[in-house]
Design a protein around this motif. Structure first.
Motif, short mmCIF file in Angstrom:
data_model
loop_
_atom_site.label_atom_id
_atom_site.label_comp_id
_atom_site.label_asym_id
_atom_site.label_seq_id
_atom_site.Cartn_x
_atom_site.Cartn_y
_atom_site.Cartn_z
N GLY A 11 0.78 -1.23 0.00
CA GLY A 11 0.00 0.00 0.00
C GLY A 11 0.81 1.27 0.00
N ALA A 12 2.15 1.15 -0.06
CA ALA A 12 2.97 2.34 0.04
C ALA A 12 3.53 2.78 -1.30
CB ALA A 12 4.13 2.08 1.01
N ARG A 13 3.13 2.12 -2.40
CA ARG A 13 3.77 2.39 -3.67
C ARG A 13 2.77 2.81 -4.74
NH1 ARG A 13 5.88 -1.83 -1.42
NH2 ARG A 13 4.68 -3.34 -2.61
N ALA A 14 1.74 3.50 -4.38
CA ALA A 14 0.75 3.91 -5.37
C ALA A 14 1.24 5.06 -6.23
CB ALA A 14 -0.55 4.31 -4.69
N THR A 15 2.39 5.64 -5.89
CA THR A 15 3.02 6.65 -6.73
C THR A 15 4.49 6.31 -6.86
OG1 THR A 15 3.53 8.11 -4.86
CG2 THR A 15 1.43 8.45 -5.96
N ALA A 20 3.40 9.95 -10.09
CA ALA A 20 2.30 9.45 -10.91
C ALA A 20 1.53 8.38 -10.15
CB ALA A 20 2.83 8.89 -12.22
N SER A 21 0.20 8.52 -10.08
CA SER A 21 -0.63 7.51 -9.43
C SER A 21 -0.74 6.28 -10.32
CB SER A 21 -2.02 8.08 -9.16
OG SER A 21 -2.72 8.25 -10.38
N ASP A 22 -1.20 5.18 -9.72
CA ASP A 22 -1.41 3.97 -10.50
C ASP A 22 -2.36 4.25 -11.67
OD1 ASP A 22 0.16 2.63 -8.66
OD2 ASP A 22 -1.54 1.75 -7.59
N GLY A 23 -3.44 4.97 -11.38
CA GLY A 23 -4.41 5.25 -12.42
C GLY A 23 -3.81 6.01 -13.59
N SER A 24 -2.98 7.00 -13.29
CA SER A 24 -2.39 7.79 -14.37
C SER A 24 -1.37 6.96 -15.16
CB SER A 24 -1.74 9.06 -13.83
OG SER A 24 -0.67 8.75 -12.95
N SER A 29 -0.38 3.94 -20.17
CA SER A 29 -0.04 2.69 -20.85
C SER A 29 -0.99 2.37 -21.99
CB SER A 29 -0.02 1.53 -19.84
OG SER A 29 -1.32 1.11 -19.50
N TRP A 30 -2.14 3.05 -22.04
CA TRP A 30 -3.06 2.82 -23.15
C TRP A 30 -2.38 3.18 -24.48
CZ3 TRP A 30 -8.09 5.62 -21.08
CH2 TRP A 30 -8.56 4.92 -19.94
N GLU A 31 -1.59 4.23 -24.46
CA GLU A 31 -0.89 4.67 -25.67
C GLU A 31 0.57 4.22 -25.67
OE1 GLU A 31 -2.61 5.88 -28.03
OE2 GLU A 31 -4.42 6.01 -26.81
N ILE A 32 1.15 4.04 -24.49
CA ILE A 32 2.55 3.61 -24.38
C ILE A 32 2.55 2.33 -23.56
CG2 ILE A 32 4.89 4.28 -23.70
CD1 ILE A 32 3.94 7.19 -23.73
N PRO A 33 2.37 1.18 -24.16
CA PRO A 33 2.23 -0.08 -23.42
C PRO A 33 3.36 -0.35 -22.43
CG PRO A 33 1.62 -0.40 -25.71
CD PRO A 33 2.20 0.98 -25.62
N ASP A 34 4.57 0.05 -22.77
CA ASP A 34 5.70 -0.22 -21.88
C ASP A 34 5.55 0.47 -20.54
OD1 ASP A 34 6.84 -1.81 -23.77
OD2 ASP A 34 8.40 -0.39 -24.39
N ALA A 35 4.73 1.50 -20.46
CA ALA A 35 4.54 2.21 -19.20
C ALA A 35 3.93 1.30 -18.14
CB ALA A 35 3.65 3.43 -19.40
N PHE A 36 3.25 0.25 -18.56
CA PHE A 36 2.61 -0.65 -17.60
C PHE A 36 3.63 -1.37 -16.73
CE2 PHE A 36 0.07 -4.25 -16.09
CZ PHE A 36 -1.12 -3.62 -15.78
N ASP A 79 -10.89 1.29 -14.13
CA ASP A 79 -11.64 2.48 -13.72
C ASP A 79 -10.67 3.53 -13.19
OD1 ASP A 79 -13.30 4.40 -12.67
OD2 ASP A 79 -14.50 3.03 -11.46
N LEU A 80 -10.43 4.56 -13.96
CA LEU A 80 -9.44 5.57 -13.60
C LEU A 80 -9.87 6.40 -12.40
CD1 LEU A 80 -8.46 6.79 -17.18
CD2 LEU A 80 -7.24 5.17 -15.70
N ALA A 81 -11.10 6.23 -11.95
CA ALA A 81 -11.53 6.92 -10.73
C ALA A 81 -10.80 6.37 -9.50
CB ALA A 81 -13.04 6.78 -10.54
#
Length: 212
Positions: A11-15, A20-24, A29-36, A79-81
């Motif tokens: 729980g300590a690594r969401a940024t 950058a948050s996990d959601g962002s 990664s939708w456009e840059i798959p390697d970002a995942f 869900d990016l929310a």
């Protein structure tokens, strides 16, 4: 007790260093798959540890990889929310674990036998230290093996995954009230099986206000 106590690291690594948050990250990664790969780096160890505790390290290697493969394929449906991806990943992992529910029950019963025969001794080998954690309370492993899968999932995703009730509800795709109900029933069954004091209270914070 150790079996149901979190490791304190989740729980300590969401940024990351960039903030950058996990959601962002997932959206990028939708456009840059390697970002995942950032999501993998943040949570692979936690997911592997959770699966290994339930099914053993050999199975964990494959299921951890499969968890992130599925997550990557489904990343556009995320869900990016939700800025934190941990519940999503634990939900995928738990669904994969369910395919091995009979293996998990057999493993727990075997660990109970090992622990009961070896209390107070050192353990090395394929149990990966789990038998050591159970050696002080061998009946607990057998009691966990006897829980219905839906109760065991709730109990262990909170205890070993370190999710709070709201996160567990999101991971398991059930209402928070269902999480509370299943956890209560799991603890009641364990108390009955162990015929002793309640040693299974989760340490995760209770954030929800839903009493359903």
């Amino acid at each position: 007790m150790t079996l149901l106590r979190g490791n304190g690291a989740a729980g300590a690594r969401a940024t990351d260093a960039s903030g950058a948050s996990d959601g962002s990250v997932i959206e990028r990664s939708w456009e840059i798959p390697d970002a995942f790969a950032v999501i993998f780096d943040r949570y692979a160890d936690d997911i592997h540890r959770y699966i290994a505790r339930r099914l053993g390290s050999d199975t964990a290697d494959d299921l951890m990889a499969e968890t992130f493969e599925i997550a990557f394929k489904r990343r556009r449906r995320y869900d990016l929310a939700h800025p934190h991806a941990r519940p999503w990943l634990y939900g995928i992992a738990t669904n994969l674990i369910r395919r091995h529910r009979r293996d998990e029950a057999r493993r727990l019963r075997a660990l109970a036998r090992v622990a009961s025969l070896s209390t107070g001794t050192e353990h090395d080998g394929p149990e990966d230290g789990v038998a050591e954690r159970l050696s002080a309370d061998a009946p607990l492993a057998g009691a966990l093996a006897g829980l219905p899968t839906r109760y065991r999932d709730v109990l262990l995703v909170i205890a070993w995954g370190e999710l709070d009730y709201e996160e567990a509800a999101r991971a398991l795709r059930v209402p928070v009230g269902t999480v509370r109900s299943r956890l209560h029933r799991a603890r009641t069954r364990l108390r009955t099986a162990l015929a002793g004091p309640d040693r299974t209270a989760p340490t995760a914070p209770e954030k929800e206000t839903d009493h359903g």
